[in-house]
Design an enzyme around this catalytic site. Structure first.
Site, PDB file in Angstrom:
ATOM      1  CG  ASP A  87      -1.788   1.194   1.351  1.00  0.00           C
ATOM      2  OD1 ASP A  87      -2.661   1.355   0.482  1.00  0.00           O
ATOM      3  OD2 ASP A  87      -1.601   1.993   2.303  1.00  0.00           O
TER       4      ASP A  87
ATOM      5  CD  GLU B 197      -2.444   2.701  -3.429  1.00  0.00           C
ATOM      6  OE1 GLU B 197      -3.412   3.445  -3.603  1.00  0.00           O
ATOM      7  OE2 GLU B 197      -1.858   2.604  -2.326  1.00  0.00           O
TER       8      GLU B 197
END
Length: 539
Positions: free
Chosen positions: A226, A267
């Site tokens: 993330d 990401e």
């Protein structure tokens, strides 16, 4: 590599299509002798599968408390297997004070709302029995402000103080938050509830390497990383700092030494292929946001311009398709809402995704046309399993109510038996992709088309070639031309088969050749229809 005259190839293809007397409708793919994908024993197994993103809280509630759980996901693995899914990504599963879990308070435990560690291990075991890999969200950039490390770090003399980023005076850049009215200040890119970790401190790096080892020991197959572009802050630069790339390269080497089958997908919000390329050797994949936007924009707007432009930037940078693809995810309005509820356009978007290069990720419910627009809770609503109460998600009071359209056909139970449904379209496309290596890892050639309402591509690998024609508009298309400079196909004899619909065709001869321009086809492509044809070499 020797080349062929694409003009002769395409003339033969479309002449044979026209001789069938009608356009080929969407249907289950024909069985062929192409090799199916397998997740077993392949180091780069992630390039062979279709992933499915799951928000555990919203997927299926097995115990009636209104919250989805690990046992609920386990109960629905047969559905995912039937859909053709080979990998699942679980959004954060760790204890957290928030409903979404992106502010972690313990990296070595599971959220008790979702069940026990034994429940999670059972999920892993049952998924692996079905040849489904499991990756979990790893939130590296920050912890929760309620994490014991940060609570301790509030004391200036704490050994954890340097695990976070502090300043006695508020800098004139970035997102700084005061612990007292006049400071000191700590850095938290997303909010004061998510203080950023200090990766300039080797102890933080060592801790996160231990976290990765722990979960690999539990049996997970990898991680979705993330917000990794924010891991380092250098002189006011808060994303893609040079030190971040060095850190990720070391991190990558560490877990690959544990198992080279560990998969990571990063990401990097808004990244296209140019940015993704800068992460090579640091993650296995980066999500290609640029290509996702191109797919959705072309499906929505009825023109190939957006997608062709995205490929223009993507293919020169990463011609092998070594990145992750998607339509929208848990941070964006759902694709069906972006497409204003148009199922035909949703089928087009699905086709463009699942015939594209890269590893595709499907957001749960996307395959049945679930809608949702921000705020975030409304793009993460319960999965719509049936027309029963609460969409068949729970027997209790749900943490969030499902969309009301679950009773009007936007549910799995009703679409599963309908061969014309969006779900059936996804199932057919995934089966086709799984059965044909050219659609998974083949080279990609994009045709120039005289009619911008048509998207045309050729997927080619060492064993097969597949032609994809997609009408992006609400009207039939017959007045178009295709242009392709060259193709890597070898000369020889090819069988021509339709992957969408029935029919058998005479063998096709392929010779050497060069540039093709001004090609005028002989077949009409119906509104929002897809024609997919395979050329199989005859040995």
């Amino acid at each position: 590599m020797r080349v062929l005259p694409i003009l002769n190839l395409l003339l033969a293809i479309l002449f044979l299509l026209a001789s069938c007397g009608r356009a080929v409708p969407t249907a289950a793919p024909l069985e062929t002798e192409a090799s199916p994908a397998s997740a077993s024993d392949a180091v780069d197994w992630w390039r062979e599968v279709v992933f499915y993103e799951i928000f555990v809280r919203s997927f299926y509630d097995s115990d009636g408390d209104g919250i989805g759980d690990f046992n609920g996901v386990t109960e629905k693995l047969d559905y995912l297997q039937d859909l053709g899914i080979g990998g699942i990504w679980l959004m954060p599963i760790h204890p957290s004070p928030s409903y979404h879990g992106y502010d972690v308070v313990n990296y070595y435990a599971v959220n008790p709302d979702y069940g026990t560690m034994n429940d999670f291990r059972r999920l892993l075991d049952e998924a692996h029995k079905r040849d489904i890999r499991v990756i979990i969200d790893l939130v590296l950039n920050h912890t929760s402000s309620q994490h014991p490390f940060f609570r301790a770090a509030l004391e200036p003399s704490s050994p954890y103080r340097d695990w976070y980023i502090w300043s006695t005076e508020k800098p004139d850049w970035g997102n700084w938050h005061a612990t007292q009215p006049d400071g000191p200040y700590y850095y938290g890119f997303f909010c004061d509830c998510m203080p950023d970790l200090n990766y300039a401190n080797p102890e933080v790096t060592a801790q996160m390497k231990n976290v990765v080892r722990y979960w690999l020991d539990q049996g997970v197959d990898g991680f979705r990383l993330d917000a990794i572009k924010h891991l380092f802050e250098e002189a006011g630069r808060v994303e893609n700092a040079p030190a971040m790339h060095d850190w990720l390269e070391d991190f990558y080497s560490d877990y690959k030494a544990i198992s080279d089958e560990t998969y990571t997908v990063g990401e990097v919000y808004s990244a296209g292929a140019f940015v993704a390329r800068t992460y090579e050797g640091q993650t296995d994949h980066i999500f290609n946001f640029e290509l996702a936007s191109g797919i959705v924009n072309s499906a929505n707007g009825g023109s190939n311009t957006g997608l062709t432009s995205a490929y223009t930037f993507t293919l020169p940078e990463m011609p092998d398709g070594d990145y992750a693809t998607f339509l929208t995810n848990h941070d964006q309005n759902r694709v069906m809402s972006v497409l204003r509820g148009n199922t035909a356009k949703a089928k087009v978007a699905a086709t463009l995704l699942l015939t594209a290069p890269g590893t595709p990720f499907i957001y749960y419910g996307e395959e049945i046309g679930m809608t949702g627009a921000k705020p975030d809770e409304l793009i993460r609503t319960p999965m719509q399993w049936s027309a029963d109460a609460i969409a068949g998600f729970t027997t209790g009071t749900p943490w969030e109510m499902p969309n009301t359209d679950y009773a009007q056909g936007v549910n799995i139970a009703e679409q599963a038996g309908d061969p014309t449904s969006l779900l059936s379209h996804y199932r057919a496309l995934i089966a086709m992709r799984t059965s044909h290596s050219a659609l998974r890892t083949g080279n990609t050639l994009i045709f120039e088309t005289a009619n911008k309402g048509l998207f045309a591509s050729l997927r080619v690998d060492g064993t097969e070639a597949i032609l994809v024609l997609v009408n992006l508009t609400e009207a039939p298309i017959s007045d178009y031309a295709l242009s392709l400079k060259s193709s890597p196909l070898e000369p020889g004899q090819y069988d021509l088969l339709s992957l969408l619909g029935g029919g058998e065709f005479s063998p096709l001869s392929v010779n050497e050749g060069g540039k093709v321009t001004g090609f005028v086809p002989l077949v009409e492509v119906p509104a929002y229809a897809t024609l997919i044809l395979i050329l199989s070499p005859i040995q």
